[in-house]
Design a protein around this motif. Structure first.
Motif, PDB file in Angstrom:
ATOM      1  N   VAL A   1      -8.437  -3.299   7.621  1.00  0.00           N
ATOM      2  CA  VAL A   1      -6.733  -3.777   7.714  1.00  0.00           C
ATOM      3  C   VAL A   1      -7.753  -3.841   5.613  1.00  0.00           C
ATOM      4  O   VAL A   1      -7.733  -4.449   5.755  1.00  0.00           O
ATOM      5  N   GLY A   2      -7.329  -3.009   4.909  1.00  0.00           N
ATOM      6  CA  GLY A   2      -7.082  -2.844   4.042  1.00  0.00           C
ATOM      7  C   GLY A   2      -6.540  -3.434   3.198  1.00  0.00           C
ATOM      8  O   GLY A   2      -5.307  -4.261   3.536  1.00  0.00           O
ATOM      9  N   LYS A   3      -7.024  -4.000   1.706  1.00  0.00           N
ATOM     10  CA  LYS A   3      -5.254  -4.990   0.620  1.00  0.00           C
ATOM     11  C   LYS A   3      -4.333  -4.328   0.482  1.00  0.00           C
ATOM     12  O   LYS A   3      -4.249  -2.845   0.876  1.00  0.00           O
ATOM     13  N   ASN A   4      -3.055  -5.320   0.637  1.00  0.00           N
ATOM     14  CA  ASN A   4      -1.804  -5.149   0.790  1.00  0.00           C
ATOM     15  C   ASN A   4      -1.396  -4.482   1.675  1.00  0.00           C
ATOM     16  O   ASN A   4      -0.058  -3.465   1.802  1.00  0.00           O
ATOM     17  N   ALA A   5      -2.156  -3.580   2.766  1.00  0.00           N
ATOM     18  CA  ALA A   5      -1.466  -3.435   3.766  1.00  0.00           C
ATOM     19  C   ALA A   5      -0.783  -4.129   4.972  1.00  0.00           C
ATOM     20  O   ALA A   5      -0.331  -5.347   4.857  1.00  0.00           O
ATOM     21  N   LEU A   6       0.733  -3.243   5.685  1.00  0.00           N
ATOM     22  CA  LEU A   6       1.212  -3.793   6.049  1.00  0.00           C
ATOM     23  C   LEU A   6       1.707  -2.943   8.162  1.00  0.00           C
ATOM     24  O   LEU A   6       2.067  -1.929   7.876  1.00  0.00           O
ATOM     25  N   ILE A   7       1.369  -3.885   8.857  1.00  0.00           N
ATOM     26  CA  ILE A   7       1.756  -3.663  10.088  1.00  0.00           C
ATOM     27  C   ILE A   7       2.641  -4.596  10.574  1.00  0.00           C
ATOM     28  O   ILE A   7       2.581  -5.219  10.243  1.00  0.00           O
ATOM     29  N   GLN A   8       3.703  -3.423  11.148  1.00  0.00           N
ATOM     30  CA  GLN A   8       5.163  -4.491  11.055  1.00  0.00           C
ATOM     31  C   GLN A   8       5.371  -4.413  12.389  1.00  0.00           C
ATOM     32  O   GLN A   8       4.536  -4.380  13.154  1.00  0.00           O
ATOM     33  N   ASP A   9       6.459  -5.169  12.981  1.00  0.00           N
ATOM     34  CA  ASP A   9       6.538  -5.493  14.351  1.00  0.00           C
ATOM     35  C   ASP A   9       6.027  -4.234  15.138  1.00  0.00           C
ATOM     36  O   ASP A   9       6.593  -3.813  15.353  1.00  0.00           O
ATOM     37  N   ASN A  10       5.789  -5.409  16.145  1.00  0.00           N
ATOM     38  CA  ASN A  10       5.505  -4.456  17.496  1.00  0.00           C
ATOM     39  C   ASN A  10       4.303  -3.714  17.758  1.00  0.00           C
ATOM     40  O   ASN A  10       4.373  -2.554  18.038  1.00  0.00           O
ATOM     41  N   VAL A  11       3.932  -3.621  15.838  1.00  0.00           N
ATOM     42  CA  VAL A  11       2.876  -2.177  16.085  1.00  0.00           C
ATOM     43  C   VAL A  11       1.619  -2.347  17.230  1.00  0.00           C
ATOM     44  O   VAL A  11       1.064  -4.111  17.578  1.00  0.00           O
ATOM     45  N   TYR A  12       1.311  -1.813  17.996  1.00  0.00           N
ATOM     46  CA  TYR A  12       0.167  -1.385  18.785  1.00  0.00           C
ATOM     47  C   TYR A  12      -1.367  -1.252  18.199  1.00  0.00           C
ATOM     48  O   TYR A  12      -1.444   0.393  18.270  1.00  0.00           O
ATOM     49  N   VAL A  13      -2.363  -1.301  18.009  1.00  0.00           N
ATOM     50  CA  VAL A  13      -3.616  -0.755  17.879  1.00  0.00           C
ATOM     51  C   VAL A  13      -4.431  -1.243  18.460  1.00  0.00           C
ATOM     52  O   VAL A  13      -4.921  -2.052  18.637  1.00  0.00           O
ATOM     53  N   LYS A  14      -4.971  -0.184  18.474  1.00  0.00           N
ATOM     54  CA  LYS A  14      -6.205  -0.574  20.672  1.00  0.00           C
ATOM     55  C   LYS A  14      -7.212   0.642  19.465  1.00  0.00           C
ATOM     56  O   LYS A  14      -7.728   1.477  19.359  1.00  0.00           O
ATOM     57  N   ALA A  15      -8.670  -0.324  19.581  1.00  0.00           N
ATOM     58  CA  ALA A  15      -9.760   0.464  18.523  1.00  0.00           C
ATOM     59  C   ALA A  15     -10.431   1.194  19.608  1.00  0.00           C
ATOM     60  O   ALA A  15     -11.583   0.604  20.239  1.00  0.00           O
ATOM     61  N   THR A  16     -10.022   2.415  20.171  1.00  0.00           N
ATOM     62  CA  THR A  16     -11.109   3.173  21.201  1.00  0.00           C
ATOM     63  C   THR A  16     -11.570   3.288  20.338  1.00  0.00           C
ATOM     64  O   THR A  16     -13.532   3.588  21.138  1.00  0.00           O
TER      65      THR A  16
ATOM     66  N   ALA B   1      -1.112   6.085   2.266  1.00  0.00           N
ATOM     67  CA  ALA B   1      -0.554   6.109   3.651  1.00  0.00           C
ATOM     68  C   ALA B   1       0.583   5.779   3.949  1.00  0.00           C
ATOM     69  O   ALA B   1       1.015   4.477   4.454  1.00  0.00           O
ATOM     70  N   PHE B   2       1.509   6.669   5.216  1.00  0.00           N
ATOM     71  CA  PHE B   2       2.726   5.523   5.847  1.00  0.00           C
ATOM     72  C   PHE B   2       2.851   6.639   7.051  1.00  0.00           C
ATOM     73  O   PHE B   2       3.462   7.281   7.170  1.00  0.00           O
ATOM     74  N   ILE B   3       3.025   5.193   7.987  1.00  0.00           N
ATOM     75  CA  ILE B   3       3.705   5.834   9.291  1.00  0.00           C
ATOM     76  C   ILE B   3       5.032   4.962   9.684  1.00  0.00           C
ATOM     77  O   ILE B   3       5.154   4.604   9.465  1.00  0.00           O
ATOM     78  N   GLY B   4       6.473   6.193  10.275  1.00  0.00           N
ATOM     79  CA  GLY B   4       7.440   6.233   9.909  1.00  0.00           C
ATOM     80  C   GLY B   4       7.016   5.099  11.284  1.00  0.00           C
ATOM     81  O   GLY B   4       6.656   5.343  12.630  1.00  0.00           O
ATOM     82  N   MET B   5       8.132   4.178  11.763  1.00  0.00           N
ATOM     83  CA  MET B   5       8.463   3.732  12.938  1.00  0.00           C
ATOM     84  C   MET B   5       8.646   3.924  14.374  1.00  0.00           C
ATOM     85  O   MET B   5       9.173   6.000  13.778  1.00  0.00           O
TER      86      MET B   5
ATOM     87  N   TYR C   1       0.768   1.583   5.474  1.00  0.00           N
ATOM     88  CA  TYR C   1       1.934   1.194   5.888  1.00  0.00           C
ATOM     89  C   TYR C   1       2.103   1.957   7.088  1.00  0.00           C
ATOM     90  O   TYR C   1       2.393   3.202   7.239  1.00  0.00           O
ATOM     91  N   VAL C   2       2.214   0.856   8.484  1.00  0.00           N
ATOM     92  CA  VAL C   2       2.724   1.088  10.185  1.00  0.00           C
ATOM     93  C   VAL C   2       3.765   0.995  10.007  1.00  0.00           C
ATOM     94  O   VAL C   2       4.247  -0.675  10.364  1.00  0.00           O
TER      95      VAL C   2
END
Length: 341
Positions: free
Chosen positions: A101-116, A142-146, A126-127
């Motif tokens: 996760v890079g500098k100043n990156a934002l991973i918001q509530d209940n985000v699920y990230v799986k490293a397949t 980059a910007f990933i909407g909810m 922003y996620v």
């Protein structure tokens, strides 16, 4: 200074020696107690903090992060760079591959990230909440909407609208806006929209700092903050004014400061002489003091009314003499100052 050093050494001794020693004693007693109980033994155990779950010899590296929520789950080879934040309920599973996760990156509530596959979130990315990322690449800014889903092998450098599904292997270039399920190219982002997104990210970074400071407080700091809050609630407006003036280094004359302090004292102390009528009054203390001189105030009001009538008469009749004006109420001659009326 010497006392502070002694207290620091004592706290270090308790933290590194006494505490672990008593924990070992407690575990030993728990084990012996369960052996005595046999089949009736309790299986209660302490669950470790899920923010740092070690797998395959890999431990999450979160020391540079600005904020990681207490109930977030970081598993395995997770690397959080400077000023990044992982919010409440988010899960980052790097038990198979790494998640960076890079500098100043934002991973918001209940985000699920799986490293397949290895997952990289770029700087200032922003996620949005409830999003799902699987083995993808999220570029810088980059910007990933909810509620969006980014499938394995996808590369997102631009904007993904809320609720979109980005299929496997999709390439989204910088400045492009994609939307839909499956996501398709919609248009290019405008400079105004880009500025709004930047300001929004900056607000979230500032908010993440506040949450990070609050969630990192120990028990003693929480108790101190609670005491300060209760003191502030019971403090009067004059006391708050004095404190703010002192904090701002506002230039204040001695008479002004004495006046404010006197008001604080009068608010806290009941008057020495107070009749039953004023005893339960909610008026200001100065008003209660003035109410003790009601007769004098009434006489002053009557005299001032006579003066106003005389003034209006002589203004409308500039040639009139003083003895031509007769007040309604006759004033005794023993008061020379009243004869001019």
């Amino acid at each position: 200074m010497f006392k502070v050093k002694i207290l620091q050494l004592f706290d270090s001794f308790v933290l590194n020696t006494v505490g672990p020693y008593y924990r070992r004693i407690g575990k030993s007693l728990l084990s012996q107690g369960n052996d005595m109980l046999g089949s009736e033994a309790s299986d209660d155990r302490l669950v470790q903090c899920l923010r740092q779950v070690q797998t395959n010899g890999q431990t999450p590296q979160i020391s540079d992060a600005l904020f990681t929520a207490p109930n977030s789950v970081l598993v395995g080879n997770v690397i959080l760079k400077q000023n990044s934040s992982v919010w409440y309920g988010a899960t980052l599973r790097a038990d198979q591959n790494a998640i960076t996760v890079g500098k100043n990156a934002l991973i918001q509530d209940n985000v699920y990230v799986k490293a397949t596959q290895p997952v990289t979130l770029g700087n200032n990315s922003y996620v949005g909440p409830n999003s799902n990322l699987q083995g993808c690449l999220i570029g810088d800014d980059a910007f990933i909407g909810m509620g969006s889903t980014i499938k394995q092998g996808a590369s997102v450098q631009g904007i993904v609208a809320a609720g979109s599904l980005v299929p496997e292997g999709t390439q989204i270039k910088q400045g492009e806006v994609w939307a839909g399920s499956p996501a398709k190219y919609l248009r290019d982002i405008t400079p105004q929209e880009l500025q709004i997104l930047r300001e929004y990210k900056q607000e979230l970074l500032e908010l993440a700092q506040v949450h990070g400071e609050e969630t990192s407080k120990n028990f003693r700091q929480v108790v101190i903050d609670t005491d300060e809050r209760l003191i502030k609630q019971s403090r009067g407006t004059e006391e708050e004014a004095l404190q703010k003036i002192a904090e701002l280094n506002f230039p204040l004359e001695y008479e002004d400061e004495e006046f404010i302090e006197q008001r604080v004292f009068m608010k806290q102390q009941p008057p020495m002489f107070m009749d039953s009528e004023n005893l339960f009054s909610q008026q200001d203390q100065y008003e209660q003091d003035l109410s003790q001189f009601s007769e004098n105030m009434q006489k002053y009001s009557e005299d001032y009314q006579i003066y106003e009538e005389a003034k209006k008469y002589f203004e409308s009749n500039p040639q009139a003499k003083a003895n031509q004006f007769q007040p309604k109420n006759e004033i005794p001659d023993e008061k020379p100052w009243s004869r001019k009326y």
